[in-house]
Design an enzyme around this catalytic site. Structure first.
Site, PDB file in Angstrom:
ATOM      1  N   ASP A 169       0.149  -1.455  -0.256  1.00 36.54           N
ATOM      2  CA  ASP A 169      -0.461  -0.015   0.094  1.00 36.54           C
ATOM      3  C   ASP A 169       0.774   1.023   0.262  1.00 36.54           C
ATOM      4  O   ASP A 169       1.518   1.417   1.401  1.00 36.54           O
ATOM      5  CB  ASP A 169      -0.367   0.187   1.467  1.00 36.54           C
TER       6      ASP A 169
ATOM      7  N   TYR B 299       2.471  10.265   0.982  1.00 29.87           N
ATOM      8  CA  TYR B 299       3.281  10.129   1.986  1.00 29.87           C
ATOM      9  C   TYR B 299       5.237  10.004   1.216  1.00 29.87           C
ATOM     10  O   TYR B 299       5.878  10.488   2.447  1.00 29.87           O
ATOM     11  CB  TYR B 299       3.212   8.681   1.695  1.00 29.87           C
TER      12      TYR B 299
END
Length: 310
Positions: free
Chosen positions: A45, A50
């Site tokens: 994932d 991020y």
């Protein structure tokens, strides 16, 4: 034996346990992803937000190059960040480039909100007062129409949503030509989100749980019912919290950069009705007292329709 895979509404199979890459520090992600894939993980994932997809891509390349695993064997999902919700394909192309991939198995809307795409920051634009620069009159259904258009490009095998409440799903579904394959939500005994889980089951949307241990520091390890079930089963509280989701029919994302923990997180044990009752009763008691605990909630100044936050 606990389930190892779940079938999605697309016909594809998604592993029951995935490897999460959120909040992994620079310099650690490549080795962690490579190690996870060479030691049994088949679901990774990621997300543009991020800020580590270049490193994730290096880890994927290393794992594929080792011969231990092939690209076709791995289910990879990433997410369109909120500044890209009006230009979904552009966000996808950035992720594909960083990950070194031609396609992802699943692409998700990260949050159903639009942060100013022309703002003062690529990911977190702010207004002069320091608050998030949110476009208030935008409709999240527009992003979903762009997601559906991706299916004909070959760059995604399936599409889904992330952080969608019951209210937001109910706004989306009447307009969706394609039902989301998954809804990825924060989920654990302190935040069961049963109203979302039930709606997703009814509509054939698979639930994927993130922050299964609570959050940083694993605050749920000490919860009395978790400890009790761990003692009954002769496993760690972490194993109980991960197994809880598989018993509920959900996929769970486990995140670590430590080899021993990465391996341990793959250990799922079957929980029986008595185990689940202990955990469900704990959830029900927190709900009754108004003490549900949500660890991940962005400071967007937006009501996303979650009962514990509305």
């Amino acid at each position: 034996m606990a389930a190892t895979k779940f079938k999605l509404n697309t016909g594809a199979e998604m592993p029951a346990v995935g490897f999460g890459t959120w909040q992994s520090n620079p310099g650690e992600v490549q080795a962690a992803v490579s190690y996870a894939l060479q030691n049994g993980y088949r679901l990774v994932d990621c997300a543009y937000c991020y800020g580590n997809e270049d490193e994730v891509g290096q880890g994927l390349k290393e794992a594929f190059g080792s011969g231990a695993v092939k690209r076709d064997d791995v289910f990879i999902m990433t997410k369109a960040w909120a500044t890209y919700n009006t230009r979904i394909e552009e966000g996808l192309d950035k992720s594909l480039k960083s990950l070194g991939l031609d396609y992802v198995d699943l692409y998700l809307i990260h949050w159903p909100v639009l942060l100013n795409p022309d703002g003062n920051h690529d990911k977190f634009p702010t207004l002069p007062d320091g608050s998030r620069d949110v476009i208030r009159d935008w409709n999240h259904v527009e992003a979903w129409k762009q997601m559906e258009a991706l299916l004909s490009t070959g760059k995604v095998k399936a599409i889904g949503v992330c952080n969608y409440s019951k209210r937001y799903l109910e706004e989306l579904l009447p307009h969706a030509k394609v039902v989301p394959a998954i809804n990825q939500i924060e989920n654990h005994p302190s935040l069961p989100q049963q109203e979302i889980v039930d709606l997703c089951r009814e509509k054939g949307i698979h639930v994927v749980a993130y922050s299964p241990l609570g959050s940083t520091g694993s605050p749920l390890f000490g919860a009395e019912p978790v400890v009790k079930v761990a003692e009954r089963r002769g496993v760690s509280p972490g194993t109980v919290l991960l197994s809880y989701h598989v018993a509920r029919g959900s996929t769970v994302l486990a995140k670590s950069v430590t080899p021993a923990r990465i391996k341990a997180n793959l250990e799922i044990v079957p929980l029986d009705a008595e185990d689940m009752k202990l955990l469900d009763d704990y959830s029900a008691e927190l709900t009754r007292k108004g003490e549900l605990k949500r660890y991940v909630y962005p400071p967007f100044g937006v009501d996303f329709g979650f009962p514990d936050k509305s």
